[in-house]
Design an enzyme around this catalytic site. Structure first.
Site, mmCIF file in Angstrom:
data_model
loop_
_atom_site.group_PDB
_atom_site.id
_atom_site.type_symbol
_atom_site.label_atom_id
_atom_site.label_comp_id
_atom_site.label_asym_id
_atom_site.label_seq_id
_atom_site.Cartn_x
_atom_site.Cartn_y
_atom_site.Cartn_z
ATOM 1 N N TYR B 113 83.785 -84.272 -71.378
ATOM 2 C CA TYR B 113 82.713 -85.159 -71.852
ATOM 3 C C TYR B 113 81.397 -84.896 -71.130
ATOM 4 O O TYR B 113 80.328 -85.050 -71.711
ATOM 5 C CB TYR B 113 83.137 -86.625 -71.728
ATOM 6 N N GLU B 212 114.464 -83.684 -70.334
ATOM 7 C CA GLU B 212 113.325 -83.638 -71.253
ATOM 8 C C GLU B 212 112.874 -85.033 -71.676
ATOM 9 O O GLU B 212 111.690 -85.346 -71.633
ATOM 10 C CB GLU B 212 113.683 -82.800 -72.495
ATOM 11 N N ASP B 264 116.746 -80.989 -75.161
ATOM 12 C CA ASP B 264 117.263 -80.901 -76.523
ATOM 13 C C ASP B 264 117.727 -79.470 -76.766
ATOM 14 O O ASP B 264 117.375 -78.563 -76.006
ATOM 15 C CB ASP B 264 116.155 -81.216 -77.540
#
Lengths: 673, 379
Positions: B113, B212, B264
Site C-alpha cells: 500500500y 495440513e 490430504d
C-alpha cells in the site's frame, strides 16, 4: 405559361392499377404479416419506407415520427408522420386502399419499395384483424388545409372505400400521417421496430427519425448530415433484363409511332444502328406500330434483344449510400459504443447482372463497447432498407460466412461461418432489381455476380481491419516503450545517480537503444481558422537517418491540403505526396504540417504514411514504401536503405538472455497454486 | 549462499525496533553504481539475478535441500516490467532507509500500500511486491526481516510437551509449556522464530507431526494423541508460512526430533510436503535455512486411499495437470515419489485427511497413525 405541376401531381400521373387484392388476402404471410410481431414491424417498415421515399423524391430532408401505442390486449395503434410533399386528395384512397397501386411500377430506378404492395397491405391487415379503418391525414403545400380520410380496403374488388372524410388545419406545410390500428405484439431486441429504425438511421444519415414506444420511451435518431443523397435517376428498361410479359406491356403502352423509335427511345442501350440490325434480324418492319408486335413476333424480338451486342445498362440510376455517409451514419448511431475503429467504408464500382445494375457497399466497425465473445453483428440492407428476417437464408450472410476471417483477425471456427469478435458489419446491396428470395423481401437470393462483389467488398473491409489490428499491436508495444523512456527511465536514472551522488548522465543513447524506431505520429488539431495536422517524425534510433516520407490520403483531401514544408512531389490523382526529410540525428525530430479549411472532415486515420530508407522493424506509425509505387528514390535514400537492411540482418546476433521477469511470471511453479 | 543472519542475529538486544544492519543494503548501492555506469556508457540498464524457477533448482547434497542453481536471468529496462522492477528496487531501498530512520517495521502488505505513492512504480499486485522483496533477499543475501519487513500472518500453532522461552513485544521473557500453559488453540508461532525470540528449554516429545488441516489437529488433540504418543502437533495451515518451516527446521536441528508430515492425499499436499522437506521454489535461496531435509511424508498416500478404502474424489483436470507438472519437478525426481504420483494418476483418486472418519472418530489415532508410524519406525 401553365403552372408547373406539383410533385404530387407528377406522381399521380404515373399511377396505374393491378387487381390482385383477393389473392393477397389469402397469402398475407408473403407480405410479412404471418405473426403478430412481424405484422407490427412490417407496418412500421412500409410506412417509414414510403415516408422516406416521398420526402426524398421531393428533395426534402426527411423527418419522421413513429408512434406505437398499445390500445388493449394485442391491439396497437401505429402512427407514422412524414414531412413529404403530401398526397393529392383524389389519390389518397388509391395509394392506401388498393393493392399494387404505385408510381414506381414500371420505373427502372432504385427505390425502397419496388412493388408498391406495402402500405395498402398494412391497411388490409388492419381491416382484417381489427375491422378498423386506417386514417390518413395529408396536406400538400398548395392547399391551406389537410384532408383526413378513414379508409377500408374492399378485398373483393381491390377498391378503396372511404368511410368518412374531413378537412382539418394542420400546422405543417406539407406531409402525410398514417394511423393504423392492428393486432400486433411489441417486443424489443432483434427484429424490433427499434432495430429497424436504427438500421434505417444508419444508412439514411440525412433523415431525422423519432420513435415513441408503447411505454412512452422516446428515441431520437438525429440526422448526421443535411446533404440529401443525389436523387436516383429514372432510366429506361434495358433489354437484357426484360421478360416477355414486360416487353409486351411496354410495347402496348408505348406512345412511339413506330417500332424503330420504340427500340431507340423506350429502351436503354439500343443505338440507332443496333435498332436497325435488330429489325433486319427479326424481319419486323421499322414502321410497324409498337402495339401491333404481338405473339410470336414479340418472342422473336425479345430473343434478338437478349442476343444483341448492346451498351451496358447505366448505373446512374443507383443510389449508393457512399463511403462518407456510411461512416457518418455508423458514427452517428454507434457513437456511444465508442468503437475503436471505423474501417474506411468500401463502395464497389457498379456491376451489371442481367439487365440490372447493382453495387455493393460494406462498412465495418470494431472494438469499444461491441461484445467480444459473440458472433459479429450483421446489418443487412437492400436499397437502403434494413433486412431483419431470414438472416440465415441471405446471400449477404453466406458471403460473410465464406470469408476466412481468421486471416483478418476475427475468431471463426474452422475458417467458415459467422465470425465472432467485437465487430459490426454493414452490407448494402443497391440495385434497380434486387433478387429477393421471396416477395416478403427479407433476404437476398444467391447470385454468382452479386456473390463475387460481396466477397470482394468484404475482403477489402477485412484488410482494413487487419491493418488496424496490426497497427494497434505495434502501438501497444510502442506505448510500453514510450512509458519506459518518458517516465520510468528518467526516474531510474535520477535515483541511481543520487545513490552514487553523481549528476544524471545524458540519456539520449539509452533512449534510442530502447526505442530503436523512427516514429511517425499524426495529430489532428481543429481550430477556428482550419484544421491543422502536425506530423512528427522522430528518430529514436542510435544512428543518424536520411529518410523519404510518403503520404497517401483520399485524393479530395490531398487537394484541400496545404503542406508546410511543401512536398517534393505529388501525384494528385492517387492522393500521394512525398518529402525528402532533413538528416535526423538520434533523438531528433522534424515536423511537417498539413492544413485544411475549417470543417473539413479529416482524421488521423485518413493518412497512410510510408517511409523509405529504413526497414519495417524500425518503423512505428508508418509502413515501408510498397513496391508498386514505382517512384524513383534519391541516391542517398537508396544507400540509407541498404545500410539499414544490413544493420537489421546482423542485429539478430545479439546475445540471447533469459528475461528474468518473464521467467518469473511463467516458469516459476508456485506451491500454493 | 546461506543467509548471514543466522549467526549474527543472536547479538541483537534491542528488539523489536532493530535498525537495518549497517551493511544489509550495501549491494543495492553497488546496483546503483552499476546502473549509473551503464547509463554513462549508453547501455540499457540491467542486472542479473539467479532464476527462481523450477528448472533452476539444484540439489545440495551437503545440506540435503534444493537450492537455486547457476542459471541467471536478466532484468532489463528494455522491457516495461524490467524497467519498473529496477525503479521499484530503488523505491523500496529508500523506503527501508526511511523506516530505519524512524525505528519502524512494516508488513509486506503495508509495503504494497505504501507503493501507492510511487506513481508509475507502484506495485500492481502483492505478488509483485513480494517477489521484489525476495529478489532483494537474493541480491543482498539477507532475510526480509533484515529489511524491517515481515509477513502479516503469523506462523501456525503448536500443541504438545515443549517448553520454551519467548521474548514478547515488551521485551519480557516468558517461559511456558505448549501443552500445559496454552489454551485449546495451542501456542501460536510469531513471525520471528529465531533464537533471539524463541529459545527451546526442553521436551519429552519423541517426534513432531506436522498436519495440513486444523480439523485434524483438533481431532488429534481431543483424542489425546500428543500425550499418548509423546507427539508434538504442528498445524501447517495449508502451505506453511516461512516461520512454520523455520520452526520445524530448528526443532529438527536442535532437539533432534523426527518430523513427519500428515496431509490430504492430493497433488497440492505433495507440494506442501516438498516445501517443508526440500525447500520451496520461491524461497529456494533460503532452503538451507527453511527446509527440513529429515522430514518424512506420512500420508495420506495414494496407496493409503486403496489400502484403507478411503472415501475419495475424482481427480480434477487441474489436479491431473498439477501431478504431471510434479513429474517434471526435480524435487520429486525420486523413484518413490514418481511411483506415488503415477499411482495417483492411474487411480484417478484423491482423498482428504478427514476421510479417515469413515471408520469412526478414534480410527485415525487408534489405527491409522500408529500403523503408519510403526512402518516408518517412529513412535
Amino acid at each position: 405559361m401553365p403552372p408547373r405541376p406539383t410533385i404530387a401531381q407528377q406522381l399521380a400521373a404515373k399511377q396505374r392499377e393491378i387487381s390482385v387484392a383477393e389473392f393477397f388476402e389469402r397469402n398475407r404471410q408473403i407480405l410479412g404479416f404471418d405473426n403478430l410481431q412481424r405484422a407490427l414491424l412490417t407496418t412500421v417498415k412500409e410506412a417509414v419506407d414510403n415516408g422516406l421515399d416521398a420526402a426524398e423524391e421531393a428533395s426534402i430532408l426527411p423527418e419522421l415520427t413513429v408512434e406505437i401505442e398499445k390500445r388493449k390486449d394485442d391491439r396497437f395503434r401505429v402512427a407514422v408522420s412524414d414531412n413529404g410533399p403530401g398526397i393529392l386528395r383524389r389519390e389518397i384512397p388509391n395509394v392506401f386502399g388498393k393493392l399494387l397501386y404505385g408510381s414506381r411500377f414500371y420505373s427502372h430506378r432504385q427505390a425502397r419499395g419496388q412493388q408498391g404492395i406495402g402500405i395498402s397491405a398494412a391497411v388490409l391487415y388492419a381491416n382484417l384483424t381489427t375491422a378498423r379503418p386506417t386514417r390518413i391525414t395529408s396536406k400538400v403545400e398548395e392547399e391551406d388545409t389537410a384532408h383526413v380520410l378513414d379508409i377500408f380496403l374492399d378485398t373483393q374488388r381491390n377498391q378503396p372505400r372511404v368511410d368518412s372524410e374531413d378537412v382539418v388545419l394542420w400546422d405543417r406545410p406539407h406531409g402525410t400521417r398514417v394511423e393504423i390500428e392492428l393486432k400486433a405484439r411489441y417486443l424489443r431486441g432483434r427484429q424490433s421496430p427499434f432495430e429497424y429504425l436504427r438500421g434505417t438511421a444508419i444508412v439514411n444519415p440525412h433523415a431525422r427519425i423519432v420513435l415513441v414506444e408503447p411505454d412512452g420511451t422516446r428515441v431520437t435518431f438525429e440526422r448526421a448530415t443535411t446533404d440529401l443523397p443525389p436523387p436516383a435517376k429514372e432510366t429506361l428498361p434495358h433489354p437484357y433484363g426484360l421478360e416477355l410479359g414486360e416487353l409486351g406491356s411496354l410495347l402496348k403502352a408505348s406512345r412511339r409511332p413506330t417500332l424503330g423509335e420504340f427500340l431507340a427511345k423506350d429502351l436503354q442501350g439500343v443505338s440507332a444502328r443496333a435498332a436497325k440490325e435488330l429489325l433486319e434480324r427479326t424481319g419486323l418492319a421499322a414502321g410497324a406500330k409498337p402495339a401491333s408486335v404481338q405473339g410470336e413476333a414479340q418472342e422473336r424480338l425479345l430473343t434478338a434483344l437478349h442476343e444483341a451486342p448492346l451498351v451496358s445498362p447505366s448505373s446512374d440510376c443507383l443510389s449508393p449510400i457512399g463511403a462518407l455517409l456510411i461512416k457518418r451514419g455508423l458514427r452517428n448511431v454507434l457513437g456511444e459504443l465508442r468503437p475503436e475503429f471505423f474501417a474506411p467504408p468500401v463502395s464497389r464500382p457498379p456491376k451489371v447482372r442481367g439487365g440490372f445494375p447493382f453495387m455493393v457497399e460494406v462498412g465495418l466497425v470494431y472494438g469499444g463497447g461491441l461484445p467480444s465473445d459473440q458472433p459479429v453483428q450483421i446489418l443487412r440492407f437492400a436499397n437502403r432498407v434494413p433486412l431483419l428476417f431470414q438472416q440465415g437464408a441471405c446471400a449477404i450472410t453466406n458471403a460473410i460466412a465464406s470469408v476466412d476471417w481468421r486471416r483478418y483477425g476475427l475468431d471463426q471456427k474452422g475458417g467458415t461461418g459467422i465470425p465472432s469478435g467485437p465487430a459490426l458489419l454493414l452490407v448494402h446491396v443497391a440495385s434497380t432489381k434486387v433478387p429477393f428470395t421471396s416477395e416478403a423481401k427479407e433476404a437476398i437470393a444467391e447470385d454468382p455476380e452479386i456473390d463475387k462483389e460481396l466477397t470482394l467488398a468484404l475482403q477489402a473491409a477485412a484488410r482494413h481491419l487487419r491493418t488496424h489490428l496490426s497497427r494497434k499491436g505495434r502501438r501497444e508495444f510502442a506505448s510500453d516503450k514510450f512509458a519506459i523512456i518518458q517516465r520510468i527511465l528518467p526516474k531510474l536514472a535520477e535515483r541511481a545517480s543520487r545513490m552514487v551522488a553523481k549528476p544524471v548522465p545524458d540519456l539520449t543513447p539509452v533512449i534510442t537503444r530502447i526505442m530503436d524506431v523512427v516514429n511517425v505520429e499524426t495529430r489532428v488539431n481543429p481550430g477556428p481558422d482550419g484544421i491543422r495536422v502536425p506530423v512528427e517524425i522522430t528518430n529514436f534510433t542510435p544512428r543518424p537517418r536520411v529518410l523519404e516520407l510518403f503520404a497517401e490520403v483520399p485524393p479530395e483531401l490531398l487537394a484541400a491540403a496545404r503542406f508546410d514544408p511543401a512536398p517534393d512531389g505529388t501525384e494528385p490523382a492517387l492522393g500521394r505526396a512525398w518529402w525528402t526529410l532533413p538528416k535526423l540525428l538520434p533523438n531528433a525530430r522534424t515536423t511537417l504540417t498539413a492544413s485544411f479549411p475549417p470543417k473539413s472532415e479529416v482524421e488521423a486515420n485518413d493518412f497512410d504514411w510510408y517511409v523509405a530508407g529504413i526497414d519495417e522493424a524500425h518503423l512505428l506509425g508508418a509502413d515501408p514504401l510498397p513496391g508498386d509505387w514505382e517512384v524513383r528514390l534519391p541516391r542517398t535514400i537508396v544507400e540509407a536503405a541498404e545500410v539499414a537492411a544490413q544493420e537489421s540482418a546482423t542485429s539478430g546476433a545479439t546475445e540471447e538472455e533469459v528475461d528474468y521477469d518473464a521467467a518469473e511470471a511463467s516458469g516459476g511453479v508456485r506451491e500454493e497454486d | 549462499m546461506p543467509p548471514k543472519r543466522a549467526g549474527a542475529s543472536a547479538k541483537r538486544t534491542d528488539e523489536p525496533a532493530a535498525p537495518v544492519r549497517a551493511d544489509a543494503l550495501t549491494p543495492t548501492v553497488d546496483l546503483a553504481r552499476q546502473i549509473y555506469d551503464q547509463l554513462r556508457r549508453g547501455e540499457i540498464p540491467r542486472m542479473r539475478l539467479p532464476l527462481r524457477t523450477k528448472q533452476n533448482l539444484a540439489f545440495q547434497s551437503r545440506d540435503g535441500v534444493w537450492r537455486l542453481g547457476k542459471a541467471m536471468g536478466t532484468r532489463s529496462a528494455r522491457k516495461l516490467d524490467g524497467a519498473l522492477m529496477l525503479l521499484r528496487t530503488f523505491c523500496v531501498v529508500d523506503f527501508i532507509n526511511e523506516m530505519a530512520a524512524d525505528q519502524k517495521t512494516s508488513t509486506l502488505r503495508e509495503l504494497y500500500y505504501i507503493s501507492e505513492g510511487w506513481d508509475d512504480a507502484k506495485f500492481h499486485s502483492e505478488d509483485e511486491s513480494n517477489l521484489l522483496i525476495e529478489d532483494l533477499e537474493v541480491m543482498c543475501e539477507r532475510l526480509r526481516e533484515d529489511f524491517r519487513l515481515h509477513p502479516e500472518e503469523n506462523g501456525a500453532s503448536v500443541i504438545g510437551d515443549l517448553t520454551l522461552k519467548e521474548k514478547n513485544r515488551k521485551g519480557l521473557v516468558k517461559r511456558f509449556n505448549c501443552r500445559d500453559d496454552v489454551g485449546d488453540g495451542g501456542y501460536a508461532l510469531p513471525f520471528n522464530v529465531e533464537k533471539e525470540k524463541i529459545e527451546f528449554v526442553g521436551t519429552n516429545a519423541k517426534f513432531v507431526i506436522a498436519i495440513e488441516c486444523g480439523g485434524m489437529v483438533d481431532r488429534l488433540a481431543e483424542n489425546g494423541f500428543d500425550e499418548k504418543h509423546d507427539a508434538l502437533l504442528v498445524h501447517l495451515k495449508g502451505q506453511p508460512a516461512r516461520s512454520t518451516r523455520r520452526f520445524l527446521r530448528r526443532i529438527s536441528d536442535e532437539l533432534k526430533l523426527p518430523v513427519v508430515v500428515f496431509t490430504d492425499g492430493d497433488p497440492w499436499s505433495f507440494r506442501i510436503f516438498a516445501s517443508v522437506a526440500y525447500g520451496a521454489i520461491k524461497t529456494a535461496h533460503l532452503s538451507s535455512y527453511l527446509a527440513t531435509p529429515a522430514a518424512e511424508f506420512l500420508g495420506v498416500t495414494a496407496s493409503d486411499i486403496e489400502n484403507y478404502d478411503l472415501p475419495s474424489d475424482k481427480l480434477s483436470e487441474q489436479d491431473v495437470r498439477a501431478l504431471q507438472t510434479e513429474l517434471t519437478d526435480p524435487r520429486f525426481a525420486t523413484a518413490e515419489w514418481r511411483a506415488e504420483i503415477e499411482l495417483m494418476l492411474r487411480n484417478g483418486k484423491k482423498a482428504e485427511q478427514q476421510s479417515l472418519a469413515k471408520y469412526g472418530l478414534n480410527y485415525v489415532t487408534d489405527r491409522y497413525l500408529p500403523e503408519k508410524l510403526a512402518s516408518m519406525g517412529i513412535g
